[in-house]
Structures are given as structure tokens and as C-alpha cells.
Enzyme design. Structure first.
Site, short mmCIF file in Angstrom:
data_model
loop_
_atom_site.label_atom_id
_atom_site.label_comp_id
_atom_site.label_asym_id
_atom_site.label_seq_id
_atom_site.Cartn_x
_atom_site.Cartn_y
_atom_site.Cartn_z
N SER A 116 9.68 37.50 37.79
CA SER A 116 9.67 37.71 36.42
C SER A 116 9.96 36.57 35.63
O SER A 116 11.21 35.89 35.69
CB SER A 116 10.39 39.04 36.22
OG SER A 116 9.84 40.20 37.12
N ARG A 173 8.08 40.49 24.37
CA ARG A 173 6.95 40.51 25.00
C ARG A 173 5.68 40.66 24.00
O ARG A 173 5.75 41.24 22.89
CB ARG A 173 6.76 41.52 25.90
CG ARG A 173 7.88 41.51 26.94
CD ARG A 173 7.30 40.91 28.11
NE ARG A 173 8.27 40.58 29.26
CZ ARG A 173 8.09 40.15 30.57
NH1 ARG A 173 6.90 40.09 30.79
NH2 ARG A 173 9.11 39.70 31.34
N ARG A 185 13.15 45.98 32.07
CA ARG A 185 13.32 46.71 33.33
C ARG A 185 14.66 47.00 33.72
O ARG A 185 15.67 46.24 33.76
CB ARG A 185 12.41 45.98 34.43
CG ARG A 185 10.97 46.33 34.16
CD ARG A 185 10.10 45.54 35.34
NE ARG A 185 10.42 44.19 35.51
CZ ARG A 185 11.51 43.60 36.56
NH1 ARG A 185 12.09 44.45 37.47
NH2 ARG A 185 11.49 42.34 36.91
N ASP A 190 -0.19 38.76 36.33
CA ASP A 190 0.95 39.41 36.87
C ASP A 190 0.68 40.15 38.07
O ASP A 190 1.72 40.10 39.15
CB ASP A 190 1.37 40.43 36.07
CG ASP A 190 2.73 40.95 35.98
OD1 ASP A 190 3.55 39.89 36.13
OD2 ASP A 190 2.97 42.14 35.78
N CYS A 212 9.23 33.64 35.20
CA CYS A 212 9.14 32.25 36.11
C CYS A 212 7.86 31.47 36.02
O CYS A 212 7.65 30.68 36.85
CB CYS A 212 9.49 32.48 37.54
SG CYS A 212 11.38 32.92 37.48
N HIS A 224 2.76 40.58 43.32
CA HIS A 224 3.22 40.00 42.08
C HIS A 224 2.62 38.70 42.05
O HIS A 224 3.57 37.69 41.99
CB HIS A 224 5.01 40.32 41.74
CG HIS A 224 5.48 40.04 40.61
ND1 HIS A 224 6.74 39.46 40.40
CD2 HIS A 224 4.80 40.28 39.44
CE1 HIS A 224 7.04 39.31 39.11
NE2 HIS A 224 5.78 40.14 38.38
N LYS A 278 3.94 48.02 37.10
CA LYS A 278 5.04 47.50 38.28
C LYS A 278 5.10 48.92 39.35
O LYS A 278 5.28 48.78 40.46
CB LYS A 278 6.31 47.26 37.67
CG LYS A 278 6.37 46.28 36.89
CD LYS A 278 5.74 44.99 37.45
CE LYS A 278 5.62 43.82 36.46
NZ LYS A 278 5.55 42.42 36.94
N TYR A 315 10.42 51.05 27.64
CA TYR A 315 10.15 49.60 27.73
C TYR A 315 9.33 49.23 28.91
O TYR A 315 9.51 49.38 30.06
CB TYR A 315 11.41 48.64 27.71
CG TYR A 315 11.29 47.37 26.99
CD1 TYR A 315 11.57 47.14 25.48
CD2 TYR A 315 10.87 46.34 27.81
CE1 TYR A 315 11.03 45.83 25.03
CE2 TYR A 315 10.52 45.14 27.19
CZ TYR A 315 10.74 44.90 25.95
OH TYR A 315 10.48 43.73 25.22
P1 GTP Z 1 6.62 38.18 34.10
O1 GTP Z 1 5.56 38.66 33.12
O2 GTP Z 1 7.99 38.70 33.79
O3 GTP Z 1 6.21 38.84 35.53
O4 GTP Z 1 6.80 36.82 34.21
P2 GTP Z 1 5.64 35.63 34.12
O5 GTP Z 1 6.09 34.82 35.71
O6 GTP Z 1 4.38 35.77 33.92
O7 GTP Z 1 6.58 34.41 33.39
P3 GTP Z 1 6.11 33.61 32.10
O8 GTP Z 1 4.90 32.65 32.61
O9 GTP Z 1 5.67 34.18 30.98
O10 GTP Z 1 7.35 32.56 32.17
C1 GTP Z 1 8.23 32.21 31.02
C2 GTP Z 1 9.00 31.50 31.21
O11 GTP Z 1 9.06 30.47 32.06
C3 GTP Z 1 9.36 30.65 29.87
O12 GTP Z 1 11.04 30.64 29.93
C4 GTP Z 1 8.93 29.25 30.12
O13 GTP Z 1 9.49 28.30 29.34
C5 GTP Z 1 9.08 29.19 31.61
N1 GTP Z 1 7.99 28.32 32.10
C6 GTP Z 1 6.89 28.56 32.65
N2 GTP Z 1 6.34 27.34 33.16
C7 GTP Z 1 7.06 26.41 33.11
C8 GTP Z 1 7.02 24.97 33.58
O14 GTP Z 1 5.93 24.48 34.14
N3 GTP Z 1 8.24 24.44 33.57
C9 GTP Z 1 9.44 24.79 33.01
N4 GTP Z 1 10.60 24.25 32.90
N5 GTP Z 1 9.24 26.10 32.49
C10 GTP Z 1 8.36 26.91 32.53
C1 SPV Z 2 8.04 41.53 34.81
O1 SPV Z 2 9.32 41.87 34.44
O2 SPV Z 2 8.00 41.09 36.16
C2 SPV Z 2 6.97 41.93 34.10
C3 SPV Z 2 7.24 42.70 32.71
O3 SPV Z 2 5.70 41.52 34.19
S1 SPV Z 2 7.33 44.08 32.80
O4 SPV Z 2 6.15 44.86 32.90
O5 SPV Z 2 8.29 44.75 31.89
O6 SPV Z 2 8.04 44.85 34.17
MN MN Z 3 5.75 40.69 36.17
#
Ligand code: GTP
Ligand code: SPV
Ligand code: MN
Length: 604
Positions: free
Chosen positions: A268, A385, A75, A293, A270, A246, A226, A217
Site C-alpha cells: 500500500s 485519497r 485501514r 490495485d 508504494c 494486490h 480488499k 474509511y
Molecule cells: P495503495 O492504493 O495504497 O494500494 O497504493 P499504491 O501502491 O497504488 O500507491 P501509489 O502509487 O499511490 O504510491 C504513492 C506513494 O508512492 C507516494 O508517496 C509516491 O510519492 C510514492 N512513489 C510512487 N512511485 C514512486 C517512484 O517511482 N519513486 C519514488 N521515490 N516514490 C514513488
Molecule cells: C491499500 O491500502 O492498499 C489501498 C487503500 O489500496 S484501501 O482501499 O483503503 O485499502
Molecule cells: Mn492497495
């Protein structure tokens, strides 16, 4: 459906499409019907253009890999705008331009932008088709990649047009990769505008409408996500009395069979996807997934807050996803999925860093170059992704498509914080919880095209996604307590899985072990869990957390569960500075909450 727009019965839609066709001047038009045959055909088109590589049919049936252009990998928050007549309506945290001026600029950019390309029309529904809580959008795009992804992520096709009827209203979502083809000009695998300052992700919440130019993307281009379901929907939700957030949505079931629905807002990359489909390490506990999400939340007839997932797929972060960290995600994308910017193995499967599978001796990296483990660079892009159908998730909750949503018992806020923020703490009440959400911060990730690892304020994990003045958004959250009996609202908690020791190691094991925190949260909901009142909120004592079978150094646990007064005094001072920008749009209640926190922390 090919040809023109004769078959479209909705007059408003037909005239908008004709107008867009005249402006963008595509070579042809195509209206998506949402059939399986169509998905296969769109994927074949992507293969023919070199956008998709078909993966090994035995290892990864009906799956494709796409490689984006290196300038188009995430993004672009700097290029994302909320356009209103007055800047104050967009507020200090959004990029703003005056609506009329931006409309003129965008119209000039879209003039002829689809030359040599097909103009795809994607009627889509965020939320179950026909539900009074759903919103209909129509995305026009010149990217077949976008069409394929939208088909997974949303409900698409003729059924949506039927529900729209002759005079139903829809949100126009205009998208172009911004790469018209001259006569005889050869196309590239990932067309897009390469100049970063010529990309524009623009929202007109008053209309409402979306115009996105230059990027193909993720959130820049899959406009249901979003742009519509967060930025536009948040502005609509404010007017209509609900919330567009979110957030992940999960169901936690205790060994006794009691089910708790929990939503969580983390920025994002996290941890939303991870938590949403977590496999608890605590015996007898179960997590099922409603969404990973986005949550649309409204107060139901019984006064409780209900959350629904408007999407039908996961657009999840690939690197780090493994059978250890997220086995349910691994099982979700075994088939019928799209991978973007992952590495390609010699067997024709995908690979990324920390996939839990040894690095292949040779692969093709996300930029299409030969790669070996000693290459000194990553094989997959950090924001690579997977796009996978939610229904394929082995722990998808039976209520994931319930248009009424699920009643929430708890809401979590969180972020990526190496210091200061404890593992978990509970708000004293709704107003304090809203204050906690407004105070959230996180270290930036690769989900946005900018520097990563920089700590920034990210209230409610909505900094990049709030379609109106963030001060008004805070007030809207506070107002939920007036729309129902506060005791019916979910309890609010703050969590931080990302606390680090001085040597940089994560203090908390995370992932499935986060079930220990969820268990304590469920006990708090039941009025049983033990908590210690601190200046920042209620913390569990080490005894209150079920740490059975977990080997964690006492010093680490201590750091995870204590409030560092000095660090929090600095945190509060920084929040006071941050709040200033909202001027009189900052609700008085939050000012009071901040003063009360500073009072409790002492040392002022
Ligand atoms: P978006 O799709 O971007 O909105 O993000 P999301 O919040 O769904 O992110 P996602 O769950 O895919 O987070 C991925 C990142 O967070 C990776 O780097 C993981 O390793 C890290 N992560 C997720 N859960 C944990 C956790 O419990 N501990 C740690 N240390 N890292 C975590
Ligand atoms: C985020 O960045 O929070 C996502 C991925 O969930 S995107 O759909 O590219 O915004
Ligand atoms: Mn997101």
C-alpha cells in the site's frame, strides 16, 4: 427502489436482507439501482448531512470533498480478522478468531446498529457483470458515503441483480459505521465507532461472508475491494485454481509497437497507481492502464497467465500526486470524483502536499480547521485519497474491461526499501521468482493506522490481504508452474524505486524514469537484454539500462546496481527467522531456495 425487498427475486438474497433488517433495525431501506440519477441523489444526501462539500463546479465539476473523523483515516490491520474453525487455516500472519465465537460477537454488535439510519443495499459485481470470472457481492451499509464510493469503484445496481437471477449465489458483505442514532439525536458529518478496539473487519472465507463494523474509511468499508476482491477472493482462488493479487496491471508498448502486459505487486502506498499510469520519459514508449490495485489472474486456454482488473475506479493516494509525478491521475480526477481528507482551498478546489501547486495562502485542512502554510502541520492527511472512475483515465487501455484479462509477460514484486535491495533484478525461474515474492519487505506507510516507516516482511504485498494461511499461499503460487508449461508463465522481477543514499535522498528519480527499467524488462523478455548473474538474481549492468539523457551520479548508479553481500547475508538470515513461523506449511521448495541463496552468498 425504496420500501422493502419485494422486488428482489433472488430468494437467498431476499431472506438475508430481511434477516439483516431485523437485526440492524434501520429507519428505512434502499436498494441501489445504479442509475446516474441515483448517484446524484446519494451525493446530495451526503451534502445535506455535511459529509460532502461540493467543490467549485467550474474548477472541479461534479466533485465532492469528504472529511473523515480523525479516528477513522486508514485501514485497521490490527482489527482485521480471518475467521475459520481452526487457527491454522488463517495462518500465523492473520488475526484469527473462531468462526462461531466471532459470529456471536458480531451479531451482538450489529443488533440495532442502524437505528435512525438508512440501510442501503448495494448489489455489485467485481469484474464485468455476468462474466464467469466475476464475483457478485451484495454490500449492506448504513453509510451513504460508502454507497457513492462503491458506485465509482464497482459495477452496481439492477443489472447485477438481473445477472444474479432467482438462485445465483452472492457474497454477503455487511457493513455498519457502528453509530446508531437515538431518537432526536443529531447526526455528525462522519459517523463511526471512535473506540479503535470496537472496530472489526471480519472475514469468514468458508461461507464466504464479510462483516465490517465501526469504520467508514477505504478498505475497511468499501467491501468489494480488499475484503472481497483480495481476502475472500484469494481463498476462493486457491480452491478454484487461480490467483487474487494486490497488483497493478499495465500495458507497455515499445516504439516498434510491441505490447507487453505487466502486473506488479507493491505494498500500500508504494507506487502501484504511479506505475500503472506512468508517462514514460523514454521517447516512443507508451504505458496504458488496466488496473492500479487488484489483479485476478488465471491460466488461459493457451497456457499463459491472464490478468483482469475487477474494479472500475481508482481509490488512490492523493499526497504526492502532481502533474510531475502522475499527470494521468491528475487528468482522471478533473471531474466526477470524490476526495477524502484533502484540504479545501478558498476557491472551492482541493489541495494536498506535493501537488505541484504552491500551497494556498489559506485553506481548510482535512480536520476542517483553518490552515496556512506556516501552520506547522499537513493540510491533507497522508492517507487522503481520490476516488475516480477508471474510464476517465486518459491512458486507460482498450482491454481494461476484457473479462478474459490480458496475457502477462512479466510480474514485478517490490517494496519501499531504503537499503539493501537493488533497483531491479530478475528471477532465475518461476520457483526462484516465487521465493523472491515471499521474501519481499517494505517500510510501512500511512495506508494502515499504525507506525509508518517501519520495515516489515510483506510477502507478495499481500500481508494484510491474504485470506488464508500464507504458507499455503506460497504453495499455491508454486503450483502455477504445474498447471501450465513453465515457459508460458510471466518472467518474475523485483524492483525497488525507493533506495536512499546515506543523506536520505532517493538514488533513483522514479516515476516516468521507471520506463528505463520497464524497457530492460521487455528486452529480457525478448531474450536480448544484457544481465549479470549475481547471488540474488540477474541484474542489469549500467550499460544494459537505457540511461540516455538521465543525469545520475555514478556512485548512486553503482549503489542501485550492486549486490551488497553482507547486507544480503543479513537479509537471508532474517528471512530464515521469518519463515520459521510457517512450520510445515512452508513449502520445501522455498526452504531449498533460501538455502541455495545462502550458499551463493557464501560466508555461512
Ligand atoms: P495503495 O492504493 O495504497 O494500494 O497504493 P499504491 O501502491 O497504488 O500507491 P501509489 O502509487 O499511490 O504510491 C504513492 C506513494 O508512492 C507516494 O508517496 C509516491 O510519492 C510514492 N512513489 C510512487 N512511485 C514512486 C517512484 O517511482 N519513486 C519514488 N521515490 N516514490 C514513488
Ligand atoms: C491499500 O491500502 O492498499 C489501498 C487503500 O489500496 S484501501 O482501499 O483503503 O485499502
Ligand atoms: Mn492497495
Amino acid at each position: 427502489m425504496a420500501g422493502g425487498f419485494e422486488a428482489i427475486k433472488n430468494a437467498g438474497l431476499r431472506s438475508w436482507l430481511e434477516e439483516v433488517q431485523r437485526l440492524c433495525r434501520p429507519e428505512g431501506v434502499y436498494v441501489c439501482d445504479g442509475s446516474e440519477e441515483e448517484y446524484a441523489r446519494i451525493c446530495r444526501t451526503c451534502v445535506d448531512h455535511g459529509t460532502f462539500t461540493r467543490l467549485n463546479e467550474t474548477l472541479r465539476p461534479n466533485c465532492f470533498l469528504a472529511r473523515s473523523h480523525p479516528s477513522d483515516v486508514a485501514r485497521v490491520e490490527d482489527r482485521t480478522f480471518i475467521c475459520t474453525p481452526e487457527q491454522i487455516e488463517a495462518g500465523p500472519t492473520n488475526n484469527w478468531a473462531e468462526s462461531g465465537e466471532m459470529k456471536r460477537k458480531m451479531t451482538a454488535m450489529f443488533d440495532g446498529c442502524m437505528k435512525g439510519r438508512i440501510m442501503y443495499v448495494i448489489p455489485f459485481s467485481m469484474g464485468p457483470i455476468g462474466s464467469p470470472f466475476s464475483k457478485t457481492g451484495v454490500e449492506v451499509t448504513d453509510s451513504a458515503y460508502v454507497v457513492a464510493n462503491m458506485i465509482i469503484m464497482t459495477r452496481v445496481g439492477t443489472k447485477v441483480l438481473e445477472a444474479l437471477g432467482d438462485d445465483g449465489s452472492f457474497i454477503p458483505c455487511l457493513h455498519s459505521v457502528g453509530a446508531p442514532l437515538g431518537l432526536g439525536q443529531e447526526d455528525v458529518a462522519w459517523p463511526c465507532e471512535r473506540d479503535p478496539v470496537k472496530k472489526f473487519i471480519v472475514h469468514f472465507p468458508d461461507e464466504p461472508s464479510i462483516w465490517s463494523y465501526g469504520s467508514g474509511y477505504g478498505g475497511n468499508a468499501l467491501l468489494g475491494k480488499k475484503c472481497l476482491a483480495l481476502r475472500i477472493a484469494s481463498a476462493m482462488a486457491r480452491k478454484e485454481g487461480w490467483l487474487a493479487e494486490h497488483m497493478l496491471i499495465l500495458a507497455l508498448t515499445s516504439p516498434q509497437g510491441k505490447k507487453y502486459y505487466i502486473a506488479g505487486a507493491f505494498p500500500s502506498a508504494c507506487g502501484k497507481t504511479n506505475l500503472a499510469m506512468m508517462r514514460p520519459t523514454l521517447p516512443g514508449w507508451k504505458v496504458t492502464t488496466i488496473g492500479d490495485d487488484i489483479a485476478w489472474m488465471r491460466i488461459g486456454p493457451d497456457g499463459r497467465l491472464y490478468a483482469m482488473n475487477p474494479e472500475t475506479g481508482f481509490f488512490g493516494v492523493a499526497p504526492g500526486t502532481s502533474y510531475d509525478s502522475n499527470p494521468n491521475a491528475m487528468e482522471t480526477f478533473t471531474a466526477n470524483s470524490i476526495f477524502t481528507n484533502a484540504a479545501l482551498t478558498d476557491e472551492g478546489d482541493i489541495w494536498w502536499e506535493d501537488m505541484g501547486i504552491p500551497a494556498p495562502a489559506h485553506a481548510i485542512d482535512w480536520e476542517g480547521a483553518d490552515w496556512t502554510p506556516d501552520a506547522g502541520r499537513k493540510a491533507a492527511h497522508p492517507n487522503s485519497r481520490f476516488t475516480a472512475p477508471a474510464r476517465q483515465c486518459p491512458v486507460i487501455d482498450p482491454d481494461w474491461e476484457n473479462p478474459a484479462g490480458v496475457p502477462l509477460s512479466a510480474v514485478l514484486f517490490g517494496g519501499r526499501r531504503a537499503g539493501t535491495v537493488p533497483l531491479v533484478y530478475e528471477a532465475f525461474d518461476w520457483e526462484h521468482g516465487v521465493f523472491m515474492g515471499s521474501a519481499a519487505g517494505s517500510e510501512t506507510t500511512a495506508a494502515n493506522l499504525s507506525k509508518t516507516g517501519v520495515l516489515r516482511h510483506d510477502p507478495f504485498a499481500m500481508l494484510p490481504f491474504c485470506g488464508y494461511n500464507m504458507g499455503d499461499y506460497f504453495a499455491h503460487w508454486l503450483s502455477m508452474a504445474e498447471r501450465t508449461d513453465e515457459s508460458r508463465l510471466p518472467r518474475i522481477f523485483f524492483v525497488n524505486w525507493f533506495r536512499k543514499g546515506e543523506d536520505g535522498h532517493f538514488l533513483w528519480p522514479g516515476y516516468g524514469e521507471n520506463s528505463r527499467v520497464l524497457k530492460w524488462i521487455s528486452e529480457r523478455i525478448e531474450g536480448r537484454g544484457q544481465a549479470v548473474k549475481t547471488p540474488i538474481g540477474n541484474l542489469p549492468s549500467a550499460e544494459a539500462l537505457d540511461l540516455t539523457g538521465l543525469d545520475i551520479p555514478a556512485a548512486d548508479l553503482q549503489a542501485l546496481l550492486t549486490v551488497d553481500r553482507e547486507a544480503w547475508q543479513a537479509e537471508a538470515a532474517e528471512l530464515a527467522r521469518y519463515y520459521e513461523q510457517f512450520g510445515d506449511r512452508l513449502p520445501e521448495a522455498l526452504r531449498r531456495q533460501l538455502a541455495a541463496l545462502q550458499e551463493r552468498l557464501g560466508g555461512r
